[in-house]
Design a protein around this motif. Structure first.
Motif, PDB file in Angstrom:
ATOM      1  N   ALA A  91      -3.777   7.540   7.768  1.00 61.16           N
ATOM      2  CA  ALA A  91      -2.738   6.702   7.239  1.00 61.16           C
ATOM      3  C   ALA A  91      -1.989   7.577   6.276  1.00 61.16           C
ATOM      4  O   ALA A  91      -0.560   7.236   5.933  1.00 61.16           O
ATOM      5  CB  ALA A  91      -3.358   5.587   6.235  1.00 61.16           C
ATOM      6  N   ASP A 146       2.212   7.815   0.901  1.00 58.22           N
ATOM      7  CA  ASP A 146       1.894   6.537   1.622  1.00 58.22           C
ATOM      8  C   ASP A 146       2.904   5.267   1.587  1.00 58.22           C
ATOM      9  O   ASP A 146       2.865   4.882   0.430  1.00 58.22           O
ATOM     10  CB  ASP A 146       0.487   6.120   1.073  1.00 58.22           C
ATOM     11  N   PRO A 147       3.396   5.144   2.685  1.00 59.93           N
ATOM     12  CA  PRO A 147       4.424   4.150   2.598  1.00 59.93           C
ATOM     13  C   PRO A 147       3.976   2.577   2.319  1.00 59.93           C
ATOM     14  O   PRO A 147       4.643   1.736   1.821  1.00 59.93           O
ATOM     15  CB  PRO A 147       5.285   4.288   4.021  1.00 59.93           C
ATOM     16  N   SER A 148       2.927   2.323   2.570  1.00 62.40           N
ATOM     17  CA  SER A 148       2.268   0.903   2.456  1.00 62.40           C
ATOM     18  C   SER A 148       1.216   1.201   0.774  1.00 62.40           C
ATOM     19  O   SER A 148       0.517   0.362   0.640  1.00 62.40           O
ATOM     20  CB  SER A 148       1.306   0.627   3.284  1.00 62.40           C
ATOM     21  N   GLU A 150       1.631   0.397  -2.281  1.00 64.10           N
ATOM     22  CA  GLU A 150       1.584  -0.617  -3.231  1.00 64.10           C
ATOM     23  C   GLU A 150       0.574  -1.790  -2.496  1.00 64.10           C
ATOM     24  O   GLU A 150      -0.018  -2.137  -3.520  1.00 64.10           O
ATOM     25  CB  GLU A 150       2.894  -1.544  -3.244  1.00 64.10           C
ATOM     26  N   ILE A 151       0.481  -1.769  -1.165  1.00 63.43           N
ATOM     27  CA  ILE A 151      -0.599  -2.903  -0.707  1.00 63.43           C
ATOM     28  C   ILE A 151      -1.790  -2.215  -0.874  1.00 63.43           C
ATOM     29  O   ILE A 151      -2.852  -2.743  -1.240  1.00 63.43           O
ATOM     30  CB  ILE A 151      -0.301  -3.325   0.622  1.00 63.43           C
ATOM     31  N   VAL A 152      -2.058  -0.922  -0.661  1.00 66.20           N
ATOM     32  CA  VAL A 152      -3.196  -0.297  -0.816  1.00 66.20           C
ATOM     33  C   VAL A 152      -3.706  -0.284  -2.289  1.00 66.20           C
ATOM     34  O   VAL A 152      -4.971  -0.388  -2.593  1.00 66.20           O
ATOM     35  CB  VAL A 152      -3.206   1.232  -0.489  1.00 66.20           C
ATOM     36  N   THR A 153      -2.788  -0.191  -3.184  1.00 67.04           N
ATOM     37  CA  THR A 153      -3.417  -0.328  -4.471  1.00 67.04           C
ATOM     38  C   THR A 153      -3.971  -1.732  -5.154  1.00 67.04           C
ATOM     39  O   THR A 153      -4.682  -1.677  -5.761  1.00 67.04           O
ATOM     40  CB  THR A 153      -2.276  -0.202  -5.844  1.00 67.04           C
ATOM     41  N   THR A 154      -3.603  -2.641  -4.315  1.00 60.61           N
ATOM     42  CA  THR A 154      -4.024  -4.095  -4.667  1.00 60.61           C
ATOM     43  C   THR A 154      -5.254  -4.564  -3.837  1.00 60.61           C
ATOM     44  O   THR A 154      -5.620  -5.632  -3.687  1.00 60.61           O
ATOM     45  CB  THR A 154      -3.070  -5.167  -4.453  1.00 60.61           C
ATOM     46  N   THR A 155      -5.964  -3.465  -3.079  1.00 62.25           N
ATOM     47  CA  THR A 155      -7.144  -3.897  -2.174  1.00 62.25           C
ATOM     48  C   THR A 155      -8.194  -3.294  -3.112  1.00 62.25           C
ATOM     49  O   THR A 155      -8.276  -2.486  -4.094  1.00 62.25           O
ATOM     50  CB  THR A 155      -7.452  -2.976  -0.871  1.00 62.25           C
ATOM     51  N   PRO A 156      -9.577  -3.848  -2.898  1.00 66.06           N
ATOM     52  CA  PRO A 156     -10.709  -3.520  -3.664  1.00 66.06           C
ATOM     53  C   PRO A 156     -11.665  -2.331  -2.957  1.00 66.06           C
ATOM     54  O   PRO A 156     -12.342  -2.092  -3.837  1.00 66.06           O
ATOM     55  CB  PRO A 156     -11.485  -4.836  -3.297  1.00 66.06           C
ATOM     56  N   PHE A 157     -10.826  -1.682  -2.335  1.00 68.47           N
ATOM     57  CA  PHE A 157     -11.522  -0.414  -1.934  1.00 68.47           C
ATOM     58  C   PHE A 157     -11.559   0.405  -3.013  1.00 68.47           C
ATOM     59  O   PHE A 157     -10.580   0.872  -3.841  1.00 68.47           O
ATOM     60  CB  PHE A 157     -10.788   0.191  -0.647  1.00 68.47           C
ATOM     61  N   ARG A 273      -2.938   2.769 -10.037  1.00 63.92           N
ATOM     62  CA  ARG A 273      -3.492   1.395 -10.298  1.00 63.92           C
ATOM     63  C   ARG A 273      -3.132   1.152 -11.624  1.00 63.92           C
ATOM     64  O   ARG A 273      -2.738   2.027 -12.641  1.00 63.92           O
ATOM     65  CB  ARG A 273      -4.509   1.265  -9.847  1.00 63.92           C
TER      66      ARG A 273
END
Lengths: 275, 288
Positions: A91, A146-148, A150-157, A273
């Protein structure tokens, strides 16, 4: 009324028939019955074909939905990395073929320069090789890479897991290339690995500064600092000083301090984050 | 059940105030956030979605404190978030992009994960293009790809920042259906510039301006604030705060009506315009 109307084949017999575990006479009898009995034929069809069709369909669907990976990703999968791990790496740009080609060309350019002048080649090599993994780490995290993001930051991974995976992948992809070029330089062979000190110091310093300044700024700070050191060594006509004992000791100190800072920051977050 | 509790939340960007110590709570159902650009909607949603920390005040989301690592992780396990803007990794197909986020959302079993990816792809009506590269899709399709990742795992809290951007009327209608169904079991926060989306979808509406809450109540309650303040006339009324020429040739005026005015029933848009004034009118004009 035919015999097929009054009895039906036993399920276990049909299974053994499908597996070829019945004798020839019984098989012929069963086959004759199945040809005449719609109910047993349907049962056999279900047993014989549905799992196979389902398996084939699942296979086809998976191939369509998960098409052949790129060259780098395919190589990583051959090395044993799971599809999940390679997806997390694919990614961001730092492990794409284009990026690796760029690293390769930059390092190779330094190697070629050594044909013109050994000192110039060494200086360019020592400028580029340590900064390649630093740039790779910067390109593996953060909004620019990473263009996505902001969404990655809000995942629990786990941020730490993602950080480790991508950093190790960057090092594993860029280090062998630079070492190989370093071995071709008309300098002592140890120089081919001696740049790893500044490289690791640069990577750990970049990661340690990131929570404060952001990855783009922290990698830029490290890049400017190392470039300044290279320019100073070049002016002093002593490029080997960059990988000499004193330099390596400084690098070890930077690695220790930066690692301690990384470990101390329990809420370290390479993805920007909350801190 | 209250899933989001915001107590005196403040956020500044330099000297600009994005949120001015506001108090809000959100529970199950669909809540629409309205407001002009810069009103603080996106900042508010980013704070709730754990993408941003507030400068002041306290935040509780799904019973957790987002300032702690454990709390943040617990929130994120039950969160679906669609940001206002997001891009896509180069070369990813629709399926792969959503699968990537399913991995990040800890769907470790591959078969179950792929089934869930197929479910959300189908929910946003993208099954036909699931194996296409995202770069080849239209803007509306890309928006739906981003929405699909937010729906993974049927989250208890859905935070959607302008989900209808770039969608055509048919797609918006389908999305409303999807979101209203989701709102039956989840807390759903939707920021939008489309008042008709709010009117059609939301039980509750919060209007923000300059980081403050101008209105918080039911859609019908907001519409009622414009009762007796909307009238039709042959020409633009000098008493109108906002007015525009409609397709019938008559002017629709919003403001303090003159005596004997031909009053009409207000819409949510009328009430919104009354509330936030000319700034919003300019925005409606630029987005319509």
């Amino acid at each position: 009324m035919t015999s097929s109307d009054v009895w039906h084949a036993d399920h276990d017999d049909l299974e053994r028939f499908l597996d070829g575990r019945v004798g020839a006479v019984f098989a012929a009898s069963l086959e004759a019955h199945v040809l005449a009995c719609e109910s047993c034929r349907a049962q056999l069809n279900g047993m014989a074909f549905e799992p196979e069709v389902e398996a084939r369909w699942t296979g086809v669907r998976s191939r369509i939905e998960d098409p052949a990976p790129g060259a780098v990703e395919a190589f990583l999968r051959r090395l044993g990395l799971s599809q999940e791990a390679t997806s997390l790496l694919a990614a961001v740009p730092s492990l794409r073929a284009g990026w690796l080609l760029g690293v390769g060309v930059s390092v190779a350019f330094a190697g070629l320069a050594s044909l013109l002048s050994a000192d110039l080649g060494l200086t360019l090599f020592l400028l580029v090789a340590p900064l390649a993994p630093v740039a790779g780490v910067a390109a593996a995290f953060g909004g620019d890479a990473d263009p996505s993001h902001e969404i990655v930051t809000t995942t629990p991974f786990s941020a730490g897991r993602l950080l480790s995976l991508r950093t190790l992948a960057v090092l594993a992809s860029s280090v062998p290339l630079a070492v190989a070029v370093g071995l071709l330089l008309p300098t002592p062979a140890w120089v081919a690995v001696a740049w790893l000190g500044p490289a690791l110091a640069g990577v750990t310093a970049t990661l340690a500064l990131a929570p404060v300044a952001g990855l783009t700024v922290s990698s830029a700070v490290v890049g400017v600092a190392w470039t300044s050191a290279v320019v100073a060594a070049d002016r002093a006509s002593d490029p080997m000083a960059l990988v000499g004992t004193a330099s390596q000791l400084v690098c070890v100190l930077v690695i220790v301090v930066a690692s301690a800072a990384l470990l101390h920051q329990r809420s370290y977050d390479p993805l920007g984050r909350l801190s | 059940m209250t899933d989001v509790v915001l107590d005196r939340i403040g956020k500044h960007y330099g000297k600009d105030v994005a949120l001015d110590e506001i108090d809000l709570t959100f529970g199950r159902g669909v809540t629409g956030l309205l407001g002009p650009n810069g009103a603080g909607k996106t900042t508010l949603l980013r704070i709730i979605a754990t993408a941003l920390a507030a400068d002041t005040g306290t935040v509780r989301v799904l019973g957790q404190d987002p300032l702690t690592t454990r709390g943040r992780t617990a929130i994120r396990r039950r969160l679906g978030y669609l940001p206002q803007e997001a891009g896509f990794p180069r070369g990813f197909t629709v399926f792969r992009f959503i699968d990537y986020f399913a991995i990040l959302k800890e769907w470790d079993d591959r078969d179950a994960r792929h089934d869930e990816v197929r479910r959300v792809v189908d929910a946003v009506d993208l099954t036909d293009v699931a194996t296409k590269r995202i770069q080849s899709l239209s803007g509306g399709q890309r928006r739906r790809v981003l929405l699909a990742q937010a729906l993974l795992g049927r989250p208890g809290l859905l935070v959607l920042d302008e989900p209808t951007n770039g969608l055509d009327p048919a797609q918006r209608a389908r999305l409303r259906d999807l979101l209203s169904t989701a709102g039956e079991t989840s807390t759903l926060l939707v920021s939008t510039h489309q008042t008709d989306d709010v009117a059609a979808l939301c039980e509750r509406v919060v209007v923000l301006e300059h980081g403050r809450v101008l209105f918080d109540g039911s859609v019908s309650g907001l519409i009622a604030t414009a009762d007796g303040k909307v009238w039709m006339s042959g020409e633009r009324s000098s008493l109108a705060r906002n007015a525009w020429r409609t397709g019938s040739g008559l002017w629709r005026n919003v403001g303090a009506p003159p005596a004997g005015a031909d009053l009409v029933a207000p819409t949510l848009e009328d009430a919104y315009l009354m509330l936030v004034g000319d700034r919003a009118l300019a925005e409606v004009g630029s987005t319509s």
